[in-house]
Design an enzyme around this catalytic site. Structure first.
Site, PDB file in Angstrom:
ATOM      1  N   CYS A  73       6.185  10.008 -37.523  1.00  0.00           N
ATOM      2  CA  CYS A  73       4.802  10.246 -37.954  1.00  0.00           C
ATOM      3  C   CYS A  73       4.730  11.544 -38.746  1.00  0.00           C
ATOM      4  O   CYS A  73       5.138  12.604 -38.261  1.00  0.00           O
ATOM      5  CB  CYS A  73       3.879  10.296 -36.739  1.00  0.00           C
ATOM      6  SG  CYS A  73       2.229  10.886 -37.124  1.00  0.00           S
ATOM      7  N   CYS A 118       2.753  14.302 -36.934  1.00  0.00           N
ATOM      8  CA  CYS A 118       3.521  14.843 -35.797  1.00  0.00           C
ATOM      9  C   CYS A 118       4.588  15.800 -36.311  1.00  0.00           C
ATOM     10  O   CYS A 118       4.845  16.845 -35.686  1.00  0.00           O
ATOM     11  CB  CYS A 118       4.145  13.707 -34.978  1.00  0.00           C
ATOM     12  SG  CYS A 118       2.985  12.863 -33.872  1.00  0.00           S
ATOM     13  N   ASN A 143     -11.176   8.395 -41.662  1.00  0.00           N
ATOM     14  CA  ASN A 143     -10.879   7.069 -42.195  1.00  0.00           C
ATOM     15  C   ASN A 143     -10.085   6.300 -41.144  1.00  0.00           C
ATOM     16  O   ASN A 143      -9.110   6.815 -40.604  1.00  0.00           O
ATOM     17  CB  ASN A 143     -10.054   7.180 -43.485  1.00  0.00           C
ATOM     18  CG  ASN A 143     -10.817   7.886 -44.585  1.00  0.00           C
ATOM     19  OD1 ASN A 143     -11.989   7.602 -44.813  1.00  0.00           O
ATOM     20  ND2 ASN A 143     -10.176   8.821 -45.268  1.00  0.00           N
ATOM     21  N   THR A 170      -4.217   6.524 -44.798  1.00  0.00           N
ATOM     22  CA  THR A 170      -2.825   6.497 -45.259  1.00  0.00           C
ATOM     23  C   THR A 170      -1.850   7.093 -44.244  1.00  0.00           C
ATOM     24  O   THR A 170      -0.654   6.832 -44.331  1.00  0.00           O
ATOM     25  CB  THR A 170      -2.673   7.256 -46.591  1.00  0.00           C
ATOM     26  OG1 THR A 170      -3.130   8.597 -46.413  1.00  0.00           O
ATOM     27  CG2 THR A 170      -3.460   6.586 -47.699  1.00  0.00           C
ATOM     28  N   HIS A 203      -2.114   8.851 -37.911  1.00  0.00           N
ATOM     29  CA  HIS A 203      -2.273   9.832 -36.825  1.00  0.00           C
ATOM     30  C   HIS A 203      -3.719  10.298 -36.984  1.00  0.00           C
ATOM     31  O   HIS A 203      -4.078  10.860 -38.036  1.00  0.00           O
ATOM     32  CB  HIS A 203      -1.264  10.974 -36.992  1.00  0.00           C
ATOM     33  CG  HIS A 203      -1.341  12.054 -35.947  1.00  0.00           C
ATOM     34  ND1 HIS A 203      -0.235  12.467 -35.214  1.00  0.00           N
ATOM     35  CD2 HIS A 203      -2.374  12.832 -35.518  1.00  0.00           C
ATOM     36  CE1 HIS A 203      -0.588  13.437 -34.388  1.00  0.00           C
ATOM     37  NE2 HIS A 203      -1.887  13.675 -34.554  1.00  0.00           N
ATOM     38  N   HIS A 220      -7.086  11.785 -37.627  1.00  0.00           N
ATOM     39  CA  HIS A 220      -7.396  13.071 -38.257  1.00  0.00           C
ATOM     40  C   HIS A 220      -8.798  13.056 -38.827  1.00  0.00           C
ATOM     41  O   HIS A 220      -9.337  11.996 -39.172  1.00  0.00           O
ATOM     42  CB  HIS A 220      -6.383  13.407 -39.358  1.00  0.00           C
ATOM     43  CG  HIS A 220      -6.229  12.348 -40.404  1.00  0.00           C
ATOM     44  ND1 HIS A 220      -5.449  11.230 -40.221  1.00  0.00           N
ATOM     45  CD2 HIS A 220      -6.757  12.239 -41.650  1.00  0.00           C
ATOM     46  CE1 HIS A 220      -5.492  10.471 -41.315  1.00  0.00           C
ATOM     47  NE2 HIS A 220      -6.286  11.052 -42.199  1.00  0.00           N
TER      48      HIS A 220
HETATM   49  P1  5GP Z   1      -6.183   9.581 -44.982  1.00  0.00           P
HETATM   50  O1  5GP Z   1      -6.046   9.041 -46.383  1.00  0.00           O
HETATM   51  O2  5GP Z   1      -5.225   8.892 -44.048  1.00  0.00           O
HETATM   52  O3  5GP Z   1      -7.592   9.611 -44.446  1.00  0.00           O
HETATM   53  O4  5GP Z   1      -5.779  11.106 -45.062  1.00  0.00           O
HETATM   54  C1  5GP Z   1      -4.456  11.542 -45.125  1.00  0.00           C
HETATM   55  C2  5GP Z   1      -4.475  12.843 -45.881  1.00  0.00           C
HETATM   56  O5  5GP Z   1      -3.235  13.480 -45.684  1.00  0.00           O
HETATM   57  C3  5GP Z   1      -4.653  12.679 -47.389  1.00  0.00           C
HETATM   58  O6  5GP Z   1      -5.837  13.369 -47.791  1.00  0.00           O
HETATM   59  C4  5GP Z   1      -3.392  13.297 -47.977  1.00  0.00           C
HETATM   60  O7  5GP Z   1      -3.623  14.023 -49.157  1.00  0.00           O
HETATM   61  C5  5GP Z   1      -2.910  14.173 -46.858  1.00  0.00           C
HETATM   62  N1  5GP Z   1      -1.463  14.348 -46.856  1.00  0.00           N
HETATM   63  C6  5GP Z   1      -0.513  13.382 -46.995  1.00  0.00           C
HETATM   64  N2  5GP Z   1       0.721  13.911 -46.912  1.00  0.00           N
HETATM   65  C7  5GP Z   1       0.546  15.245 -46.701  1.00  0.00           C
HETATM   66  C8  5GP Z   1       1.464  16.337 -46.535  1.00  0.00           C
HETATM   67  O8  5GP Z   1       2.686  16.205 -46.541  1.00  0.00           O
HETATM   68  N3  5GP Z   1       0.911  17.580 -46.352  1.00  0.00           N
HETATM   69  C9  5GP Z   1      -0.429  17.779 -46.327  1.00  0.00           C
HETATM   70  N4  5GP Z   1      -0.863  19.046 -46.153  1.00  0.00           N
HETATM   71  N5  5GP Z   1      -1.319  16.780 -46.476  1.00  0.00           N
HETATM   72  C10 5GP Z   1      -0.842  15.527 -46.667  1.00  0.00           C
HETATM   73 ZN    ZN Z   2       1.581  11.462 -35.033  1.00  0.00          ZN
END
Ligand code: 5GP
Ligand code: ZN
Length: 113
Positions: A4, A7, A87, A95, A98, A100
């Site tokens: 993950c 994680c 989301n 995406t 985990h 958040h």
């Molecule tokens: P989701 O799209 O799942 O709601 O949010 C995941 C977020 O994680 C996205 O806004 C993406 O830009 C962020 N993200 C993905 N990979 C990384 C990473 O390696 N480091 C950081 N700081 N953010 C990340």
């Molecule tokens: Zn995790």
């Protein structure tokens, strides 16, 4: 969970720009900010998404919301305001599996409802 991304960020195996941490919660700058201030807040325990919140693990959610005032203050958002976004699943564009919460601030734009 070994495979993950968040994680691994919590464990320090992948670098991140930390904004806040305590024994339950970790917060860091999003790598692809969608607002002038974009912070991701995660529980240290692995919960994949909102579908998996149960009476047994839901304290992870209150731990996050108890940390949010300090995170907002640290980021200078407490007076101007901010949005908190979660989301869950494919249609919402999740995406990273985990749980958040995104904290988005520094703009009046982006309200979706
Ligand atoms: P989701 O799209 O799942 O709601 O949010 C995941 C977020 O994680 C996205 O806004 C993406 O830009 C962020 N993200 C993905 N990979 C990384 C990473 O390696 N480091 C950081 N700081 N953010 C990340
Ligand atoms: Zn995790």
């Amino acid at each position: 969970m070994t495979d993950c991304l968040f994680c691994k960020i919590i464990a320090g195996e992948i670098p991140s720009t930390k904004v806040f941490e305590n024994d339950k919660v970790y917060a860091f700058r999003d790598i692809a900010p969608q607002a002038p201030t974009h912070i991701v807040v995660v529980p240290r325990t692995h919960i994949a998404c909102a579908n998996d919140i149960t009476p047994e693990n839901s304290k992870a959610v209150s731990d996050i919301f108890e940390a949010i005032p300090a995170i907002a203050k640290e980021a200078g958002l407490e007076k101007s305001g901010y949005r908190i976004v979660n989301n869950c699943g494919a249609d919402a564009g999740q995406t990273v599996m985990h749980l958040h919460f995104h904290i988005l601030g520094g703009t009046t734009g982006g309200k979706m409802y």
